[in-house]
Design a protein around this motif. Structure first.
Motif, short mmCIF file in Angstrom:
data_model
loop_
_atom_site.label_atom_id
_atom_site.label_comp_id
_atom_site.label_asym_id
_atom_site.label_seq_id
_atom_site.Cartn_x
_atom_site.Cartn_y
_atom_site.Cartn_z
N ILE B 511 32.89 -22.33 -13.74
CA ILE B 511 33.89 -21.91 -12.74
C ILE B 511 34.58 -20.63 -13.23
CG2 ILE B 511 36.10 -22.54 -11.67
CD1 ILE B 511 35.04 -25.44 -11.52
N LYS B 512 34.90 -20.59 -14.53
CA LYS B 512 35.54 -19.38 -15.07
C LYS B 512 34.63 -18.17 -14.95
CE LYS B 512 38.76 -21.29 -18.41
NZ LYS B 512 38.92 -21.68 -19.81
N LYS B 513 33.32 -18.37 -15.20
CA LYS B 513 32.38 -17.25 -15.08
C LYS B 513 32.28 -16.75 -13.64
CE LYS B 513 29.11 -18.19 -18.84
NZ LYS B 513 27.77 -18.72 -19.12
N GLY B 514 32.41 -17.70 -12.69
CA GLY B 514 32.35 -17.31 -11.28
C GLY B 514 30.94 -17.21 -10.76
N PRO B 515 30.79 -16.69 -9.56
CA PRO B 515 29.47 -16.69 -8.89
C PRO B 515 28.40 -15.87 -9.60
CG PRO B 515 31.21 -15.95 -7.40
CD PRO B 515 31.84 -16.15 -8.72
N GLU B 516 28.79 -15.00 -10.51
CA GLU B 516 27.77 -14.17 -11.17
C GLU B 516 27.20 -14.84 -12.43
OE1 GLU B 516 26.82 -11.75 -9.52
OE2 GLU B 516 28.53 -11.42 -8.19
N GLY B 517 27.71 -16.03 -12.81
CA GLY B 517 27.25 -16.69 -14.03
C GLY B 517 25.81 -17.15 -13.95
N GLY B 518 25.26 -17.65 -15.08
CA GLY B 518 23.85 -18.08 -15.14
C GLY B 518 23.61 -19.37 -14.39
N HIS B 519 22.41 -19.89 -14.43
CA HIS B 519 22.10 -21.14 -13.73
C HIS B 519 21.29 -22.08 -14.61
CE1 HIS B 519 18.46 -18.78 -12.98
NE2 HIS B 519 17.85 -19.91 -12.84
#
Lengths: 70, 519
Positions: B511-519
């Motif tokens: 959540i802190k990383k946001g939508p650009e984080g890894g998967h």
């Protein structure tokens, strides 16, 4: 058939390989499953009725006895 | 008779089941709801072709994946407990409980595991339409899994569509459709999944509010809020309707639970509904378990209207149900206890006759277990026969009352909040209303509390029954050593809490990383 099986296998393989945080989650899931099946189920959660009676009739008799003279 | 049971064993077994069920239920409602929210977001992406919607979809899909991974398989512990701690119950319910659980297992495995893989791994590998179909099927599969569990639970609250076989000591299903489509099952399913959808909507809105408080991901957060708030408003309204219907069903099939939910001791016509109240033990609490109101705010006639769609209807109180009320056609609990003892004695006589080879006698007793009138007059009260003191059949009134009112109160808070969020987001003013954003953020834990409170009402309110009127908790429990239950209780509590902390850390990091984080 073999071609489809290979494609499905590769689909999953590439999917798992491309995971980042997903790998950590899978490790946790495997630890969880190990605790559940190799420890809890094996040593602590044995089937009570199967330990007391072998056949279906014996299980019925045992439960009936418990219901009428608990 | 109930003094013969090991109360320590019963209490630890109940505690363990409550712990594992509540742990499991932390994750299930978010899974049930967020899958549909993700499917709606992906549908908008496919319709508009706007890549922002793809980003929105992929982020919430990722959160769903983490939640799913945290919760996966925790429900299996409950099935272990059925075999170990509740073996008498498991045998007694027979296939009525086993069949829905088996269907659930197969459905969960094939539908969810197949389509979840396509959801996560299939971007750019399968066609967009096939991917979207997989997302919808994952949502439908998860919710169908819930259906079967809730049908089994509904049967325990209102056992229908079965007959008891004294030879096997099992209940046998005689009408699958009656089990599946009983009013209790339909209401329980619709009310439970609707409330799960609200939790998911509150979660999405709350996390989006956090981004807006931080001044990040503004467009992403607003898009998420619009979808989640509309979804949440629709299902909040549905939860009110299904809750109303559920309350009516409880009033009809579980009047003691209904009276406990409202702390209603003295039955009355034109019964008022207590909106807010505080309870205190009365002077005769030790003998009658009576609680009095310290204060209350009530709406005249509303309880009668809710329960029987008639403001003049008589709503029985705990006292009426214990002592009976001939004017209202309510028989006393003492009478039910006597009838239950007759049913148990007949079962005992049947067993003795079988063992003695007395075919005539065993056949004549068996005929009673197939006679609808005898079943209605005696077997219906089978479980009461294990008790001597009618007051042992009163559930915890404070727990039922407070859980019920907390759940309902929070439900209305969620509806109001979602309407405000939708309106402000639609008007483009949401970012300027910090107090609304903070309220949304701090409402996330309240959604979980309301969800758990709903189950507490359902399960604690029906005590002492495991199966309403037929099997009390004390006969359902296996005769095992209480210390072994204590060991597994703490083993589960410690190991799964540790795993939960590790997994939540992953969720918060993402959540802190946001939508650009890894998967």
């Amino acid at each position: 058939m073999k071609k489809y099986a290979t494609r499905i296998f590769n689909f999953y393989k590439e999917g798992f390989q491309s995971m980042t945080y997903g790998k950590t989650l899978w490790i946790i899931i495997l630890i969880k499953l190990f605790i559940m099946f190799a420890i809890l189920k094996l040593f602590f959660f044995q089937d009570d009725l199967s330990n007391r009676a072998q056949t279906e009739q014996e299980k019925s008799d045992y439960v009936l006895e418990q219901l009428i003279s608990p | 008779m109930n003094e013969l049971f090991d109360l320590s064993l019963i209490n630890w077994s109940r505690g363990q089941f409550a712990l594992t069920a509540m742990f499991h239920w932390i994750f299930v409602p978010l899974t049930l709801g967020i899958t549909f929210i993700v499917a709606i977001m992906e549908s908008i992406y496919l319709k508009t072709g706007n890549p922002e919607w793809k980003k929105v979809t992929k982020f919430w899909m990722k959160i769903f994946g983490i939640n799913f991974a945290i919760g996966v398989a925790t429900g299996i512990i409950l099935e272990f407990e059925f075999g170990t701690n509740w073996s008498h119950y498991s045998w007694f319910v027979g296939d009525i409980f086993g069949a829905p659980l088996a269907i659930e297992g197969i459905m969960a495995f094939f539908m969810e595991s197949t389509f979840i893989a396509v959801m996560f791994f299939g971007w750019n590998k399968v066609s967009p339409k096939f991917h979207l179909a997989s997302t919808w099927l994952t949502a439908i599969g998860a919710n169908l899994s819930a259906l079967w569990i809730l049908v089994a639970n509904a049967w325990m609250q209102n056992p229908v569509g079965m007959r008891f076989n004294p030879e096997s000591a099992r209940n046998e299903m005689v009408n699958f459709w009656e089990v599946l489509f009983s009013n209790t099952a339909i209401n329980k399913f619709l009310h439970t999944i609707s409330s799960a959808y609200i939790l998911a909507a509150i979660f999405v809105v709350g996390v989006s509010a956090w981004y807006l408080i931080k001044g990040r991901e503004v467009s992403f957060a607003k898009k998420s809020m619009i979808v989640a708030s509309i979804f949440g408003i629709i299902f909040s309204l549905n939860t009110v309707l299904t809750g109303d219907e559920s309350a009516r069903e409880v009033a009809r099939t579980q009047p003691m639970k209904f009276a406990a939910m409202e702390a209603l001791y003295d039955g009355t016509a034109n019964a008022p509904l207590v909106v807010i109240g505080g309870l205190t033990k009365s002077d005769d609490y030790d003998t009658h378990k009576r609680q009095d109101f310290l204060f209350k705010i009530e709406v005249p006639n509303l309880l009668s209207t809710m329960a029987f769609l008639d403001p003049n209807a008589f709503v029985p109180g705990i006292k009426d149900l214990i002592h009976g009320n001939p004017e209202q056609g309510i028989i006393s609990t003492d009478e039910k206890i006597q009838r239950g003892k007759v049913a148990i004695a007949e079962l005992s006589a049947y067993k003795s006759a079988k063992e003695a080879g007395d075919q005539v006698k065993s056949d004549s007793i068996l005929a009673k277990f197939n006679d609808p009138i005898w079943l209605k007059d005696y077997f219906k009260y089978f479980g009461y026969g294990y008790y001597d003191n009618p007051h042992d059949l009163i559930p915890s009134v404070p727990i039922s009352f407070y859980s019920f009112h907390l759940m309902v109160g929070l439900g209305f808070h969620f509806l109001a909040l979602l309407i405000v969020i939708f309106w402000l987001t639609w008007k483009g003013r949401i970012q300027n209303n910090k107090w609304v954003l903070y309220t949304a953020l701090f409402t996330i834990p309240l959604a979980y509390i309301a969800s758990q409170a709903g189950w507490i009402v359902a399960e604690m309110g029906r005590q002492p029954w495991v199966i309403q009127d037929l099997m009390p908790t004390l006969t359902a429990v296996s005769q095992i050593d209480a210390s072994s239950v204590q060991i597994t209780f703490w083993l589960f509590a410690i190991t799964f809490s540790a795993l939960l902390i590790a997994e939540l850390k992953i969720m918060f990091t993402q959540i802190k990383k946001g939508p650009e984080g890894g998967h």
